[in-house]
Design an enzyme around this catalytic site. Structure first.
Site, PDB file in Angstrom:
ATOM      1  N   SER A   1      13.945  31.820  -9.016  1.00 19.31           N
ATOM      2  CA  SER A   1      14.941  31.041  -8.255  1.00 19.31           C
ATOM      3  C   SER A   1      16.118  30.839  -9.227  1.00 19.31           C
ATOM      4  O   SER A   1      17.295  31.189  -8.935  1.00 19.31           O
ATOM      5  CB  SER A   1      14.405  29.742  -7.837  1.00 19.31           C
TER       6      SER A   1
ATOM      7  N   VAL B   1       3.214  26.065   2.070  1.00 17.06           N
ATOM      8  CA  VAL B   1       3.818  27.027   2.467  1.00 17.06           C
ATOM      9  C   VAL B   1       3.306  27.465   4.063  1.00 17.06           C
ATOM     10  O   VAL B   1       4.122  27.834   4.824  1.00 17.06           O
ATOM     11  CB  VAL B   1       4.017  28.158   1.694  1.00 17.06           C
TER      12      VAL B   1
ATOM     13  N   LYS C   1       4.797  20.864  -3.039  1.00 16.93           N
ATOM     14  CA  LYS C   1       5.545  20.619  -1.759  1.00 16.93           C
ATOM     15  C   LYS C   1       4.928  19.490  -0.915  1.00 16.93           C
ATOM     16  O   LYS C   1       6.164  19.019  -0.159  1.00 16.93           O
ATOM     17  CB  LYS C   1       5.317  21.939  -0.901  1.00 16.93           C
TER      18      LYS C   1
ATOM     19  N   SER D   1       8.775  32.145 -11.646  1.00 13.55           N
ATOM     20  CA  SER D   1      10.041  31.970 -10.647  1.00 13.55           C
ATOM     21  C   SER D   1      11.346  32.390 -10.839  1.00 13.55           C
ATOM     22  O   SER D   1      11.931  32.450 -12.031  1.00 13.55           O
ATOM     23  CB  SER D   1      10.261  30.267 -10.670  1.00 13.55           C
TER      24      SER D   1
ATOM     25  N   GLY E   1       6.718  39.228  -1.070  1.00 10.27           N
ATOM     26  CA  GLY E   1       7.583  37.858  -0.624  1.00 10.27           C
ATOM     27  C   GLY E   1       9.357  37.825  -1.084  1.00 10.27           C
ATOM     28  O   GLY E   1       9.913  36.873  -0.903  1.00 10.27           O
TER      29      GLY E   1
ATOM     30  N   ARG F   1      -9.650  28.670   1.462  1.00 14.78           N
ATOM     31  CA  ARG F   1     -10.871  28.053   0.676  1.00 14.78           C
ATOM     32  C   ARG F   1     -11.305  26.852   0.930  1.00 14.78           C
ATOM     33  O   ARG F   1     -12.541  26.549   1.234  1.00 14.78           O
ATOM     34  CB  ARG F   1     -10.700  28.233  -0.532  1.00 14.78           C
TER      35      ARG F   1
HETATM   36  P1  NAP Z   1      -0.236  25.507  -2.631  1.00 18.72           P
HETATM   37  O1  NAP Z   1       0.011  24.505  -1.738  1.00 18.72           O
HETATM   38  O2  NAP Z   1      -0.551  25.427  -4.087  1.00 18.72           O
HETATM   39  O3  NAP Z   1      -1.413  26.207  -1.944  1.00 18.72           O
HETATM   40  C1  NAP Z   1      -2.306  27.328  -2.729  1.00 18.72           C
HETATM   41  C2  NAP Z   1      -3.021  28.098  -1.689  1.00 18.72           C
HETATM   42  O4  NAP Z   1      -3.821  29.076  -2.516  1.00 18.72           O
HETATM   43  C3  NAP Z   1      -4.215  27.136  -1.097  1.00 18.72           C
HETATM   44  O5  NAP Z   1      -4.291  27.716   0.056  1.00 18.72           O
HETATM   45  C4  NAP Z   1      -5.399  27.176  -2.015  1.00 18.72           C
HETATM   46  O6  NAP Z   1      -6.741  27.018  -1.402  1.00 18.72           O
HETATM   47  C5  NAP Z   1      -5.193  28.732  -2.253  1.00 18.72           C
HETATM   48  N1  NAP Z   1      -5.994  29.118  -3.688  1.00 18.72           N
HETATM   49  C6  NAP Z   1      -5.447  28.824  -4.712  1.00 18.72           C
HETATM   50  N2  NAP Z   1      -6.176  29.436  -5.680  1.00 18.72           N
HETATM   51  C7  NAP Z   1      -7.339  29.952  -5.028  1.00 18.72           C
HETATM   52  C8  NAP Z   1      -8.578  30.550  -5.363  1.00 18.72           C
HETATM   53  N3  NAP Z   1      -8.925  30.829  -6.659  1.00 18.72           N
HETATM   54  N4  NAP Z   1      -9.230  30.957  -4.526  1.00 18.72           N
HETATM   55  C9  NAP Z   1      -9.120  30.864  -3.169  1.00 18.72           C
HETATM   56  N5  NAP Z   1      -7.817  30.332  -2.546  1.00 18.72           N
HETATM   57  C10 NAP Z   1      -7.246  29.832  -3.769  1.00 18.72           C
HETATM   58  O7  NAP Z   1       0.961  26.774  -2.688  1.00 18.72           O
HETATM   59  P2  NAP Z   1       2.057  27.009  -1.542  1.00 18.72           P
HETATM   60  O8  NAP Z   1       3.149  26.291  -1.819  1.00 18.72           O
HETATM   61  O9  NAP Z   1       1.437  26.802  -0.226  1.00 18.72           O
HETATM   62  O10 NAP Z   1       2.144  28.747  -2.039  1.00 18.72           O
HETATM   63  C11 NAP Z   1       1.264  29.713  -1.835  1.00 18.72           C
HETATM   64  C12 NAP Z   1       1.755  30.932  -2.287  1.00 18.72           C
HETATM   65  O11 NAP Z   1       3.021  31.415  -1.548  1.00 18.72           O
HETATM   66  C13 NAP Z   1       2.176  30.919  -3.637  1.00 18.72           C
HETATM   67  O12 NAP Z   1       1.678  32.151  -4.289  1.00 18.72           O
HETATM   68  C14 NAP Z   1       3.698  30.971  -3.708  1.00 18.72           C
HETATM   69  O13 NAP Z   1       4.326  31.600  -4.961  1.00 18.72           O
HETATM   70  C15 NAP Z   1       3.982  31.589  -2.331  1.00 18.72           C
HETATM   71  N6  NAP Z   1       5.331  31.147  -1.679  1.00 18.72           N
HETATM   72  C16 NAP Z   1       6.331  32.273  -1.898  1.00 18.72           C
HETATM   73  C17 NAP Z   1       7.358  32.072  -1.152  1.00 18.72           C
HETATM   74  C18 NAP Z   1       8.496  33.179  -1.100  1.00 18.72           C
HETATM   75  O14 NAP Z   1       9.754  32.712  -1.099  1.00 18.72           O
HETATM   76  N7  NAP Z   1       8.219  34.221  -1.320  1.00 18.72           N
HETATM   77  C19 NAP Z   1       7.756  30.577  -0.657  1.00 18.72           C
HETATM   78  C20 NAP Z   1       6.833  29.649  -0.958  1.00 18.72           C
HETATM   79  C21 NAP Z   1       5.420  30.098  -1.295  1.00 18.72           C
HETATM   80  P3  NAP Z   1      -7.233  25.705  -1.459  1.00 18.72           P
HETATM   81  O15 NAP Z   1      -6.457  24.857  -0.170  1.00 18.72           O
HETATM   82  O16 NAP Z   1      -8.706  25.905  -1.280  1.00 18.72           O
HETATM   83  O17 NAP Z   1      -7.114  24.944  -2.746  1.00 18.72           O
END
Ligand code: NAP
Length: 301
Positions: free
Chosen positions: A16, A142, A65, A14, A255, A163
Site C-alpha cells: 500500500s 475481508v 478490520k 504490504s 490479489g 477453520r
Molecule cells: P483476517 O480477518 O485476519 O482473517 C484471516 C483468515 O485466515 C481467517 O479466515 C482465518 O481463519 C484464516 N487463517 C489464518 N491462519 C490460518 C491457518 N493456519 N489455517 C487455516 N486458516 C487460517 O484477515 P482478512 O482481513 O480477512 O484477510 C484475509 C487475507 O486476504 C489476507 O491474506 C489478506 O492479506 C488478504 N487481503 C487481500 C486484499 C487485496 O486487496 N488483495 C484485501 C484484503 C485482504 P480463522 O477464522 O479460523 O482464524
C-alpha cells in the site's frame, strides 16, 4: 504535510505505501503514506492521533478490520445488505469490517473499499460471476466484502469454509433470509482434502499463503481444470494455491488488481481524486507489480 498509515500485523508485505506514494507524487500532493505494525492494544492510541490531527487517514488490514469498528464515531453500524459497490465510497460500513478510516467534522468514520475493489477487479479480469458457483476459503474481515461482491455480481451459490466454523456461520446468518434460505452453504474445513463440491471458481480469502511454507490442504486433484483460482494474496513469490491451480490447467489470479482498486477508492475518499481516472491503471500496475502477468494467467478454453 498530511500523513496516512496502513496498520496491520504482519505489515511488512504490504504494498500500500508503494501504491499510495506513487499516486501522491503523480498528483503533486503534500502527503506521505507509511506502514506500521501494531498490536490490538495500540488501536485506541492511533485513533487518538487521528482525532488530534497527527494522522489524516488510516488503512486497516489483517487482522484488525473488525477490531477497529468499536473505535468509530459512526453512530451505529449500517447492516450488511445487498448494496451496489458505489455506496461503499466514504459513506457506509460493511457491518463488521472496515479498511479505510477518515475524519470528518471532528468525527471518525470508516468505509470498506474491499468489496468495491474486488468487484472492480472481477470486471478488469473479465471474470463473469453470474449464475456461477463459488467456493470461498476463509471467514475473516475481508470475506464480508467478498460475499457481498459475489452477490452483487449474481453468483448462484457460495460454498464457505473456515477453520473456525462459528465465523463462517456468522456470515451465513447475515445472508440468510426470513424464510431461512441462504446463498451460502457451509463446508467443513476438515473435509477440504476430500469430496469437494462442484464449483466454477475458488477464492483463497484466508491469510494462508502470506508465509512461504503455508499450504492449504485441498483435494486439488478432484478440482480438475478449467476453473478459476483467485487468491486475495498478492505476494511477489506467488502462493502454493495458485501454483497448484495453474499446474492442473486452471486460470489463476492473485490479489494485485483488487489491491489497486480498493486502494484507489481509499485515495478517492481521502484526497477527492480518482487516481485511476486518466488511464493510469497500466502505469500503476507496472510500478507496483512489474510481474503482474506472471501471476495472473488466463487459460484459453
Ligand atoms: P483476517 O480477518 O485476519 O482473517 C484471516 C483468515 O485466515 C481467517 O479466515 C482465518 O481463519 C484464516 N487463517 C489464518 N491462519 C490460518 C491457518 N493456519 N489455517 C487455516 N486458516 C487460517 O484477515 P482478512 O482481513 O480477512 O484477510 C484475509 C487475507 O486476504 C489476507 O491474506 C489478506 O492479506 C488478504 N487481503 C487481500 C486484499 C487485496 O486487496 N488483495 C484485501 C484484503 C485482504 P480463522 O477464522 O479460523 O482464524
Amino acid at each position: 504535510m498530511k500523513k496516512y498509515l496502513v496498520i496491520g500485523n504482519p505489515i511488512e508485505h504490504s504494498l500500500s505505501p508503494k501504491l499510495h506514494n506513487y499516486w501522491i507524487k503523480e498528483n503533486n500532493l503534500d502527503a506521505v503514506y507509511e506502514k506500521k505494525q501494531i498490536n490490538k492494544d495500540d488501536i485506541g492510541g492511533i485513533v487518538e492521533e487521528l482525532k488530534k490531527g497527527k494522522i489524516d487517514g488510516l488503512n486497516v488490514t489483517t487482522p484488525f478490520k473488525t477490531s477497529m469498528v468499536p473505535y468509530l464515531d459512526h453512530g451505529g453500524l449500517i447492516p450488511l445488505a445487498e448494496r451496489p459497490p458505489e455506496v461503499y465510497v466514504g459513506t457506509s460500513l460493511e457491518g463488521k469490517s472496515v479498511n479505510t478510516i477518515f475524519k470528518q467534522n471532528n468525527k471518525i468514520y470508516a468505509a470498506n473499499t474491499d468489496g468495491s475493489g474486488f468487484h472492480d477487479s472481477l470486471s478488469f479480469l473479465n471474470l463473469k460471476i453470474k449464475n456461477k458457483k463459488i467456493f470461498v476459503l476463509g471467514a475473516g474481515g475481508v470475506v464480508f466484502s467478498i460475499v457481498a461482491a459475489l452477490k452483487w455480481n449474481g453468483a448462484s451459490k457460495i460454498y464457505l469454509s473456515n477453520r473456525t466454523k462459528s465465523k463462517a456461520e456468522e456470515i451465513k446468518k447475515i445472508h440468510t433470509n426470513n424464510n431461512g434460505k441462504s446463498i451460502i452453504e457451509l463446508f467443513n474445513w476438515e473435509n477440504l482434502d476430500k469430496n469437494l463440491p462442484e464449483f466454477d471458481m475458488i477464492i483463497n480469502a484466508t491469510s494462508l499463503g502470506l508465509n512461504k511454507n503455508d499450504l492449504i490442504k485441498l483435494d486439488y486433484k478432484s478440482i480438475g481444470k478449467n476453473k478459476v483460482f483467485y487468491d486475495l494474496i498478492y505476494n511477489a513469490e506467488g502462493t502454493d494455491f495458485l501454483s497448484k491451480g495453474l499446474e492442473l490447467g486452471n486460470s489463476v489470479y492473485n490479489g494485485a488488481s483488487m489491491l489497486i482498486f480498493q486502494a484507489a477508492r481509499s485515495f478517492l475518499i481521502w484526497h477527492g481524486i480518482n487516481p485511476l481516472k486518466e488511464e493510469r491503471l497500466a502505469g500503476t500496475i507496472n510500478h507496483v507489480f512489474p510481474n503482474f502477468y506472471n501471476h495472473n494467467q488466463t487459460i484459453e478454453q
